[in-house]
Scaffold this active site. Structure first.
Site, PDB file in Angstrom:
ATOM      1  N   GLY A 112     -39.021  16.748  -3.586  1.00 49.25           N
ATOM      2  CA  GLY A 112     -39.491  16.052  -2.280  1.00 49.25           C
ATOM      3  C   GLY A 112     -40.652  16.665  -1.699  1.00 49.25           C
ATOM      4  CG  ASP A 113     -41.209  20.656  -0.618  1.00 50.19           C
ATOM      5  OD1 ASP A 113     -40.637  20.201   0.402  1.00 50.19           O
ATOM      6  OD2 ASP A 113     -40.593  21.568  -0.888  1.00 50.19           O
TER       7      ASP A 113
ATOM      8  CG  ASN B 290     -42.400  24.341  -2.793  1.00 51.81           C
ATOM      9  OD1 ASN B 290     -42.795  25.208  -3.581  1.00 51.81           O
ATOM     10  ND2 ASN B 290     -41.054  24.100  -2.569  1.00 51.81           N
TER      11      ASN B 290
ATOM     12  N   GLY C 157     -42.992  24.944   2.851  1.00 52.07           N
ATOM     13  CA  GLY C 157     -44.261  25.086   3.192  1.00 52.07           C
ATOM     14  C   GLY C 157     -45.308  25.239   2.127  1.00 52.07           C
TER      15      GLY C 157
ATOM     16  N   GLY D  32     -35.999   6.001  -5.306  1.00 51.44           N
ATOM     17  CA  GLY D  32     -37.065   5.475  -4.756  1.00 51.44           C
ATOM     18  C   GLY D  32     -37.367   6.098  -3.553  1.00 51.44           C
TER      19      GLY D  32
END
Length: 368
Positions: A314-315, A102, A100, A286
């Site tokens: 990812g964040d 991040n 969160g 990707g």
């Protein structure tokens, strides 16, 4: 009140005057950026896309992130220890993180008004997180201090390849939340441009937030990372975009996700569960956006020259996608913007410290 719709012609509109008055930074001129579409065949390398981003979107409706905040305890190792084995770390460091926090930090560093709703303990780790978020201009009116629980923390085992393994201790992320969120929380959610959720806080909190957002016409993105358990159907009912990585997608659907065809079939299963859009993060391969009834949109990774640390990539991708979406960009533009942000993220150690600013992302896109 105007809202952002998840549609091919997605445009965002300012919220009411009482909200926009909080964002007093003057608007700077809009930047028009040209960059090559990496999905096009090399014979068409001169065909360009055009992205138009305001350099400072301070009057856009805010991104609201409801989620976790952790102190990330980094240990740098050559390899993971085997069972029963002790290995020495080359170094250790504690940095602010949590999915969160991040995502909130990323939204703010991309110059978009961003609020964070979360909990920390009354301890040094809580102060570390609050300071880190405050330094990147995240709005912390709804960050609560829970005296009865320590700040959540994570042990991040970072290998020399840049890959990591993480163990999470929930702490205040999972303890002390009110059974019913406050009126202040709901007012913030219902005036957002978009809401970001993850699975490192209790499901009942996410359900309340997602339901309130849906009733107000505010789109919700749920990052599937965090709790290794099935997502309640009641939560999925209020989610507009589900965003797993390929391994999370496999666990959630109990289907293989080795090939793109397998990933497509797993995304179709998510559609059958009621989620119309599935945004899958595929690391070095990707990403892809699967919209029910439409062809998948694929985005190749924008490869980094050097991968230092994938923590937070990812964040960064999810938050950057959300920022572009709430600013009215097409799905293809959102994917490109997110890919560029994630590419820059992995070149710096740490989660929040590695998240790029808006200018860096736009410069990268401009030079592809």
């Amino acid at each position: 009140m105007s809202r952002t719709a998840l549609s091919p012609q997605n445009h965002c509109h300012p919220t009411t005057q009482s909200i926009t008055n909080r964002f007093t930074t003057p608007i700077t001129p809009i930047q028009f950026l040209r960059f090559r579409n990496p999905r096009q065949h090399h014979n068409h390398k001169n065909k360009l896309l055009v992205l138009c981003f305001s350099a400072n979107p301070s009057q856009s409706p805010p991104v609201v992130v409801v989620g976790s905040a952790n102190a990330d305890i980094y240990v740098e190792i050559d390899r993971l220890p085997k069972e029963g084995e002790t290995v020495s770390a080359k170094s250790g460091q504690t940095l602010a993180g949590g999915k969160g926090a991040n995502q909130a930090a990323c939204g703010a560093k991309l110059s978009h008004p961003t609020y964070f709703v979360g909990q920390v303990g009354n301890d040094a780790h809580g102060n570390l997180i609050a300071d880190a978020l405050r330094n990147v201009k995240v709005r912390l009116d709804n960050l609560a201090v829970v005296p009865s629980a320590p700040t959540g923390h994570a042990v991040v085992m970072l290998q020399s390849s840049g890959q990591n393994s993480i163990i999470i201790v929930g702490g205040a992320n999972v303890s002390g939340w009110p059974q019913t969120l406050t009126r202040q929380h709901f007012e913030l959610v219902t005036t957002a441009g978009i809401v970001l959720l993850q699975r490192e806080i209790p499901d009942y909190v996410n359900i309340q937030v997602a339901k309130a957002a849906r009733n107000a016409g505010v789109p919700v993105i749920l990052d599937a990372g965090g709790m290794d358990a099935p997502i309640p159907q009641e939560l999925l009912n209020f989610v507009d975009i589900l965003s797993p990585n390929e391994s999370e997608l496999g666990r959630l659907t109990e289907m293989p996700t080795e090939s793109f065809e397998e990933i497509t079939q797993a995304a179709v299963k998510c559609h059958k569960l009621g989620v119309k859009q599935v945004l899958v993060k595929l690391g070095a391969k990707g990403s892809a956006l699967f919209i029910e009834g439409e062809e998948p949109i694929q985005q190749p990774a924008i490869l980094a020259k050097t991968v230092i640390d994938t923590t937070g990539a990812g964040d960064t991708f999810t938050a950057a996608f959300a920022v572009a979406l709430v600013e009215g960009k097409s799905r293809t533009e959102c994917l490109s913007f997110a890919a560029a942000a994630a590419s820059l993220c992995v070149q710096v150690k740490g989660a929040i410290p590695s998240m790029p600013d808006r200018k860096s992302v736009l410069d990268l896109l401009n030079h592809l």
